[in-house]
Design a protein around this motif. Structure first.
Motif, PDB file in Angstrom:
ATOM      1  N   CYS A 207      -3.380  19.790 -13.944  1.00 22.18           N
ATOM      2  CA  CYS A 207      -3.297  20.675 -15.109  1.00 22.18           C
ATOM      3  C   CYS A 207      -4.506  20.426 -16.007  1.00 22.18           C
ATOM      4  O   CYS A 207      -4.868  19.278 -16.262  1.00 22.18           O
ATOM      5  N   ARG A 208      -5.118  21.509 -16.494  1.00 23.35           N
ATOM      6  CA  ARG A 208      -6.297  21.394 -17.359  1.00 23.35           C
ATOM      7  C   ARG A 208      -6.464  22.665 -18.175  1.00 23.35           C
ATOM      8  O   ARG A 208      -5.880  23.705 -17.859  1.00 23.35           O
ATOM      9  N   PRO A 209      -7.315  22.621 -19.222  1.00 27.23           N
ATOM     10  CA  PRO A 209      -7.657  23.842 -19.958  1.00 27.23           C
ATOM     11  C   PRO A 209      -8.815  24.574 -19.278  1.00 27.23           C
ATOM     12  O   PRO A 209      -9.368  24.103 -18.276  1.00 27.23           O
ATOM     13  N   GLU A 210      -9.189  25.718 -19.826  1.00 32.23           N
ATOM     14  CA  GLU A 210     -10.291  26.486 -19.229  1.00 32.23           C
ATOM     15  C   GLU A 210     -11.599  25.725 -19.333  1.00 32.23           C
ATOM     16  O   GLU A 210     -12.370  25.659 -18.377  1.00 32.23           O
ATOM     17  N   ASP A 211     -11.870  25.155 -20.502  1.00 33.73           N
ATOM     18  CA  ASP A 211     -13.066  24.347 -20.721  1.00 33.73           C
ATOM     19  C   ASP A 211     -12.642  22.903 -20.953  1.00 33.73           C
ATOM     20  O   ASP A 211     -11.451  22.612 -21.094  1.00 33.73           O
ATOM     21  N   MET A 404     -13.621  25.038  -9.880  1.00 33.87           N
ATOM     22  CA  MET A 404     -12.969  26.338  -9.752  1.00 33.87           C
ATOM     23  C   MET A 404     -13.117  27.076 -11.072  1.00 33.87           C
ATOM     24  O   MET A 404     -12.963  26.473 -12.137  1.00 33.87           O
ATOM     25  N   ASP A 405     -13.386  28.390 -11.012  1.00 33.66           N
ATOM     26  CA  ASP A 405     -13.391  29.137 -12.263  1.00 33.66           C
ATOM     27  C   ASP A 405     -11.952  29.331 -12.736  1.00 33.66           C
ATOM     28  O   ASP A 405     -10.985  29.051 -12.009  1.00 33.66           O
ATOM     29  N   TRP A 406     -11.795  29.782 -13.959  1.00 36.95           N
ATOM     30  CA  TRP A 406     -10.478  29.842 -14.603  1.00 36.95           C
ATOM     31  C   TRP A 406      -9.517  30.768 -13.847  1.00 36.95           C
ATOM     32  O   TRP A 406      -8.330  30.467 -13.706  1.00 36.95           O
ATOM     33  N   ALA A 407     -10.020  31.877 -13.355  1.00 30.56           N
ATOM     34  CA  ALA A 407      -9.155  32.808 -12.615  1.00 30.56           C
ATOM     35  C   ALA A 407      -8.646  32.165 -11.333  1.00 30.56           C
ATOM     36  O   ALA A 407      -7.460  32.294 -10.979  1.00 30.56           O
ATOM     37  N   GLN A 408      -9.518  31.479 -10.616  1.00 30.00           N
ATOM     38  CA  GLN A 408      -9.098  30.778  -9.391  1.00 30.00           C
ATOM     39  C   GLN A 408      -8.082  29.697  -9.721  1.00 30.00           C
ATOM     40  O   GLN A 408      -7.099  29.501  -8.996  1.00 30.00           O
ATOM     41  N   GLY A 412      -3.555  29.400  -8.749  1.00 29.62           N
ATOM     42  CA  GLY A 412      -2.833  28.345  -8.043  1.00 29.62           C
ATOM     43  C   GLY A 412      -1.581  27.886  -8.748  1.00 29.62           C
ATOM     44  O   GLY A 412      -0.944  26.927  -8.320  1.00 29.62           O
ATOM     45  N   SER A 413      -1.210  28.576  -9.836  1.00 32.73           N
ATOM     46  CA  SER A 413       0.024  28.243 -10.552  1.00 32.73           C
ATOM     47  C   SER A 413       1.216  28.854  -9.832  1.00 32.73           C
ATOM     48  O   SER A 413       1.118  29.934  -9.230  1.00 32.73           O
ATOM     49  N   ALA A 414       2.366  28.207  -9.922  1.00 28.48           N
ATOM     50  CA  ALA A 414       3.597  28.713  -9.299  1.00 28.48           C
ATOM     51  C   ALA A 414       4.470  29.474 -10.289  1.00 28.48           C
ATOM     52  O   ALA A 414       5.511  30.003  -9.904  1.00 28.48           O
ATOM     53  N   VAL A 415       4.061  29.518 -11.551  1.00 33.61           N
ATOM     54  CA  VAL A 415       4.849  30.238 -12.556  1.00 33.61           C
ATOM     55  C   VAL A 415       3.985  31.237 -13.324  1.00 33.61           C
ATOM     56  O   VAL A 415       2.763  31.176 -13.274  1.00 33.61           O
TER      57      VAL A 415
END
Length: 415
Positions: A207-211, A404-408, A412-415
């Motif tokens: 888990c991480r933020p965009e930046d 990985m860019d933010w969209a990628q 990969g999230s399951a929710v």
């Protein structure tokens, strides 16, 4: 009347009397005053017993005979209409489990986490306002390792880490109910940054933020997985909250062409260090890499990462590599190098894929470039490697999901 007839009459009378007594004792026959029941009838006995019985009501959770019980929320004792006077909890072999009665003496719970696959016995005593005692007993078995899963997470509670440190959770069982498990994991930052989680496989979720995290912020990880079914018949057992602090913003840039590393803090260059990256035959991965481990000294054996001679032995086996910091699971490090000529740093790429900095044997000279970088680096700091000519490192090879860019990432999230 003959003696034989008299004996038969006595036997019949005894049997009849015996039957009345049995009914009185076991089934509470009619209390109509006939047959001499009167005050000795069962109804009157029960009434008298009830009047002498304690009003205290004890409840033990889980119930007697329970299996697959939680190791976090089981073994609670509560009382109404009374106060607890004694609670004793033991394992099946008699080992005592420490616990505490609440200040108002209406509840009890263990002061240690329970073990998996263990049978526990509880005995509790309470008294009501009249001082009359009540007792309750229960036995239950906690969930077994085969029927439960746990997640090993990083970073540790209370740690201070670099801005690139993701929350990384590795589960000891393959998770098929990913959405249910992910809903039981919450990651938030005092900075207000949006955080998304990404499943790399059935066992790992990061888990991480965009930046990168904001420097000085606090990140909170909440695991509410107790009782969550992660796969058929396999349940979570973790219930805890972890917080860690984000330190200063340090990102270092390794340029394999110029053979220099620029160390920046808050976007400003604070030091430039000559380096030696991977040789043309063994190029260093490119990309954003996160320091995941630090070792003042460690052993590096080429055989463990596929560099072997014809005899199967490692091409190198250095037992005291100084100031080593891991950048990938597959064996990429940024580390001190005392065995290479000082002239190679800043001029030639000679390594098997690591990034080398000038150092001295023993890791005790604080004046070397490697020692300086080691002392000024945190777990979670980012090292960006550029211009090596190799491919970008895989996002799951270490803590390197930033590639990985933010969209990628969110895909990969399951929710």
């Amino acid at each position: 009347m003959t003696n034989s007839k008299r004996r038969k009459g006595l036997v019949a009378a005894s049997a009849l009397l015996g039957g009345v007594l049995v009914l009185s004792a076991c089934s509470g026959g009619d209390d109509d005053g006939a047959g001499g029941g009167g005050e000795s009838s069962q109804a009157q006995v029960d009434k008298a017993a009830a009047e002498k019985s304690s009003e205290a009501q004890i409840k033990i959770t889980p119930g007697d005979g329970s299996s697959n019980a939680s190791i976090n929320n089981s073994a609670t004792v509560k009382v109404t209409k009374g106060t607890l006077t004694e609670v004793r909890m033991t394992t099946s072999d008699g080992t005592e489990v420490k616990g505490e009665i609440s200040a108002d003496r209406t509840s009890w719970q263990p002061s240690v986490q329970l073990e998996r696959a263990t049978t526990y016995k509880l005995t509790a005593t309470a008294k009501d306002s009249e001082g009359r005692a009540a007792h309750e007993n229960a036995s239950f078995t906690t969930v077994s390792p085969d029927n439960s899963f746990i997640g090993t997470f990083t970073p540790d509670d209370g740690a201070t880490v670099g801005v690139g440190m993701p929350v990384s959770i590795n589960f000891d069982k393959a998770i098929t109910e990913k959405a249910a498990v992910q809903k039981g994991v919450t990651v938030s930052s005092s900075s207000g940054q949006e955080v998304a989680c990404h499943w790399f496989n059935a066992n790992r979720m990061d888990c991480r933020p965009e930046d990168y995290w904001k420097e000085g912020s606090t990140v909170t990880l909440k695991l509410a997985l107790d009782g969550v079914e992660g796969a058929k018949g396999v349940y979570g057992v973790q219930q805890k909250t972890v917080t860690f602090k984000i330190g200063r913003n340090q990102v270092s840039y390794v340029d394999a062409q110029t053979k220099q590393m620029k160390v920046t803090q808050d976007g400003k260059t604070v030091k430039t260090i000559p380096i030696s990256a991977g040789s043309p035959e063994n190029k260093t991965y490119e990309g954003q890499m996160v320091i995941s481990e630090k070792f003042k000294e460690t052993r590096m054996n080429g055989a463990t990462v596929g560099f072997t001679d014809d005899d199967g032995e490692g091409e190198y086996d250095i037992k005291d590599v100084p100031h080593a910091m891991r950048l990938s699971t597959s064996g990429t490090f940024i580390h001190g190098n005392y065995w290479g000529a000082k002239s190679v740093f800043g001029s030639v790429n000679t390594s098997h894929g690591c990034v080398g900095l000038s150092d001295t044997k023993g890791a005790n000279d604080p004046s070397t470039p490697a020692a300086w970088f080691y002392e000024h680096s945190l777990i979670g700091d980012v090292v960006v490697v550029q211009n090596t000519g190799d491919k970008t490192i895989a996002p799951d090879n270490g803590l390197n999901g930033w590639n990985m860019d933010w969209a990628q990432w969110k895909a990969g999230s399951a929710v």
